[in-house]
Design a protein around this motif. Structure first.
Motif, PDB file in Angstrom:
ATOM      1  N   GLN A 245      40.096  45.518  46.669  1.00  0.00           N
ATOM      2  CA  GLN A 245      39.202  44.373  46.838  1.00  0.00           C
ATOM      3  C   GLN A 245      39.044  43.990  48.310  1.00  0.00           C
ATOM      4  O   GLN A 245      37.959  43.621  48.756  1.00  0.00           O
ATOM      5  CB  GLN A 245      39.746  43.178  46.054  1.00  0.00           C
TER       6      GLN A 245
ATOM      7  N   PRO B 198      35.181  47.096  50.728  1.00  0.00           N
ATOM      8  CA  PRO B 198      33.922  46.677  51.364  1.00  0.00           C
ATOM      9  C   PRO B 198      33.838  47.080  52.833  1.00  0.00           C
ATOM     10  O   PRO B 198      32.740  47.299  53.356  1.00  0.00           O
ATOM     11  CB  PRO B 198      33.947  45.149  51.199  1.00  0.00           C
TER      12      PRO B 198
ATOM     13  N   ASN C 177      29.681  43.992  43.842  1.00  0.00           N
ATOM     14  CA  ASN C 177      30.753  43.021  43.990  1.00  0.00           C
ATOM     15  C   ASN C 177      32.051  43.736  44.326  1.00  0.00           C
ATOM     16  O   ASN C 177      32.096  44.965  44.375  1.00  0.00           O
ATOM     17  CB  ASN C 177      30.911  42.230  42.684  1.00  0.00           C
ATOM     18  N   ASN C 178      33.110  42.972  44.558  1.00  0.00           N
ATOM     19  CA  ASN C 178      34.427  43.565  44.727  1.00  0.00           C
ATOM     20  C   ASN C 178      35.390  43.010  43.677  1.00  0.00           C
ATOM     21  O   ASN C 178      36.583  42.882  43.910  1.00  0.00           O
ATOM     22  CB  ASN C 178      34.967  43.336  46.146  1.00  0.00           C
TER      23      ASN C 178
ATOM     24  N   ALA D 144      33.343  46.270  40.292  1.00  0.00           N
ATOM     25  CA  ALA D 144      33.512  47.412  41.189  1.00  0.00           C
ATOM     26  C   ALA D 144      34.723  48.237  40.802  1.00  0.00           C
ATOM     27  O   ALA D 144      34.717  49.468  40.922  1.00  0.00           O
ATOM     28  CB  ALA D 144      33.652  46.916  42.632  1.00  0.00           C
TER      29      ALA D 144
ATOM     30  N   ASN E  34      37.211  53.300  40.598  1.00  0.00           N
ATOM     31  CA  ASN E  34      36.359  52.779  41.656  1.00  0.00           C
ATOM     32  C   ASN E  34      34.924  53.191  41.348  1.00  0.00           C
ATOM     33  O   ASN E  34      34.581  54.377  41.406  1.00  0.00           O
ATOM     34  CB  ASN E  34      36.806  53.340  43.009  1.00  0.00           C
TER      35      ASN E  34
ATOM     36  N   LEU F  37      32.146  52.149  42.963  1.00  0.00           N
ATOM     37  CA  LEU F  37      31.227  51.931  44.077  1.00  0.00           C
ATOM     38  C   LEU F  37      30.681  53.220  44.708  1.00  0.00           C
ATOM     39  O   LEU F  37      29.518  53.246  45.107  1.00  0.00           O
ATOM     40  CB  LEU F  37      31.903  51.083  45.158  1.00  0.00           C
TER      41      LEU F  37
ATOM     42  N   LEU G 256      29.006  42.751  49.002  1.00  0.00           N
ATOM     43  CA  LEU G 256      29.191  43.998  49.752  1.00  0.00           C
ATOM     44  C   LEU G 256      28.199  44.062  50.900  1.00  0.00           C
ATOM     45  O   LEU G 256      27.200  43.335  50.913  1.00  0.00           O
ATOM     46  CB  LEU G 256      28.961  45.199  48.832  1.00  0.00           C
TER      47      LEU G 256
END
Length: 478
Positions: free
Chosen positions: A322, A326, A351-352, A362, A377, A379, A422
């Motif tokens: 988290q 980013p 988002n995280n 994420a 993950n 992302l 992000l």
């Protein structure tokens, strides 16, 4: 000259004989140069490709007769290979981005464990992945394979071994030689252009049966293992899931799979693309990464306590993701196009957040028993260099463990609506990568400076292009 069919038949027959060493019949990898000589001779290999990934994950290297390779010849590439953009341009020196004054050679060191055939070549050809070292054998910190190896070694220093399982999405598109025209899906075996909304559709996969058969055949001949293949939400969008394993080996497999899938598609007169967002209004393509950590001595999942409950390392790993993902997003979303995928209310997270079996976050925790507890993950996009995406993701989790970073509470509701948590574009993501001093603990500062300079160069090249949107809305209105 033996044909591919003859060679394959010979390998199959002799593999049944106990007199033939297993190293000769294995589809992938040998241990010594002597075994490599026999392996190549056994298959009648004429040429060999010695390749290594550049910053973009593009294969670079040299091709030579197998006789020259087995004579232990020295292989080298100029250091400038790691300083040009995806369009082949060389950015101006800025900040920590510098060229090596002499543009001296970097040595290619073949990793014999990656030796395999090139099944789509007409002449018997082999390939292997090479590591990169300096002229006197020193470590080259910015070579992508080395970046990942450094992170894996940091886990090993703690008695741990990270385990990963990537999922790679990609689109099949009709051939298009004019970049000014939008891409569109190809026609399948029905003769009709496939439409969207085919998620998990077997009929959608069957539209491209012959192509998929070639992907499987090419993969088998290279010793690459596919776990599952599905049709995703986009039209002619597919996903390949790989079996979990060592991060270096899995990054190698993604590196080779991308090449394999492109070649199989070309054989059928279509393109395979790993662009994050190739078609407007359609879902983007991701490279989801499932991650866990095991104790080297005991094999125990570090994310679980002996009683099966989540461990403090599990939560600190999530906290690190988290906090730091980013700031390393540019290694997982490396191009201007990558950020077109990361938009609200689409399947890609912006988002995280983290949550249990929550695909809007994420970082998703899939349903599993204690031994298989892991963090997904969601992302990274499929355009990412797999070595760098894995290095960033695992490095962020490790930083969380090192710093005992506590995560936020898990998210139970939809997390992909409202604000974006992000970087929204390439330059913002580059600035975040450079700004965090903690990242230097897991990512070498020389790599960060070089990578940031290349990304800024790519952005400046992009800014020279006038888009259809500008012509549509600005030409006569401003």
């Amino acid at each position: 000259m033996p044909s591919k069919k003859t060679v394959a038949t010979t390998v199959q027959k002799v593999s049944r004989s106990s007199k033939i060493p297993p190293a000769l019949t294995a589809p992938r990898g040998v241990k010594t140069l002597r075994e490599a000589v026999d392996w190549l001779k056994f298959r009648g290999i004429e040429d060999i490709e010695c390749i290594t990934p550049d910053l973009a994950g593009v294969p670079r290297g040299k091709m030579m007769p197998s006789s020259k390779f087995t004579s232990n010849t020295s292989l080298a590439l100029p250091s400038a290979v790691y300083r040009h953009t995806i369009s082949g341009e060389y950015p101006e020196e800025t900040g920590q981005f510098r060229y090596e004054p002499r543009d001296s050679d970097l040595k290619l060191v073949p990793d014999l464990s990656t030796l395999s055939v090139v099944p789509w070549e007409t002449d018997p050809t082999a390939q292997l992945i090479c590591d990169v070292v300096g002229s006197t054998g020193e470590n080259v910190t910015y070579a992508p394979r080395n970046v990942l190896k450094n992170v894996v070694n940091m886990y090993a220093e703690r008695g741990w071994r990270p385990v990963v399982a990537p999922e790679i999405e990609f689109y099949l598109v009709a051939m298009n030689d004019d970049p000014d025209y939008p891409l569109h899906p190809p026609k399948g075996r029905s003769g009709r252009t496939i439409l969207g909304g085919q998620g998990y559709s077997i009929a959608g996969i069957n539209e491209f049966d012959e192509l998929i058969d070639d992907i499987y055949h090419f993969s088998e001949k290279q010793g690459l293992e596919i776990d599952t293949l599905i049709h995703e939400e986009g039209p002619a969008q597919l996903e390949i899931n790989l079996r979990h394993g060592d991060p270096i080996e899995l990054a190698d497999q993604v590196f080779m799979f991308k090449r394999t899938i492109r070649e199989a598609a070309l054989k059928h007169g279509i393109y395979a693309t790993f662009m994050a967002k190739p078609m407007q209004g359609q879902a983007g393509s991701a490279m989801h990464i499932h991650q866990s950590v095991v104790d080297i001595k005991t094999g125990r999942n570090v994310f679980s306590n002996p009683d099966g409950s989540p461990s403090k390392e599990f939560f600190h790993f999530i906290g690190g993701m988290q906090t730091y993902v980013p700031k390393t997003l540019v290694m997982m979303a490396p191009y201007v196009n990558s950020y077109r995928r990361l938009t609200p209310e689409m399947s890609a997270p912006v988002n995280n957040a983290w949550g249990y079996d929550n695909r809007t976050t994420a970082f998703r925790i899939p349903v599993s028993d204690a031994n298989a507890r892991r963090v997904e993950n969601r992302l990274p996009s499929s355009d990412a260099n797999p070595y760098l995406a894995l290095a960033a993701s695992l490095g962020c989790g490790l930083l969380g463990i090192m710093n005992a970073t506590e995560p936020s509470p898990p998210t139970d509701d939809a997390a992909n609506e409202g604000s974006i948590d992000l970087p929204r574009g390439l330059l913002e993501a580059v600035a975040l990568l450079e700004s965090d001093t903690e990242l230097a603990k897991v990512l070498d500062p020389e790599f960060i400076g070089l990578y940031a300079g290349v990304k800024r160069g790519e952005f400046e090249t992009f800014m020279q292009v006038i888009s259809p949107w500008e012509r549509e809305f600005l030409l006569l209105n401003v």
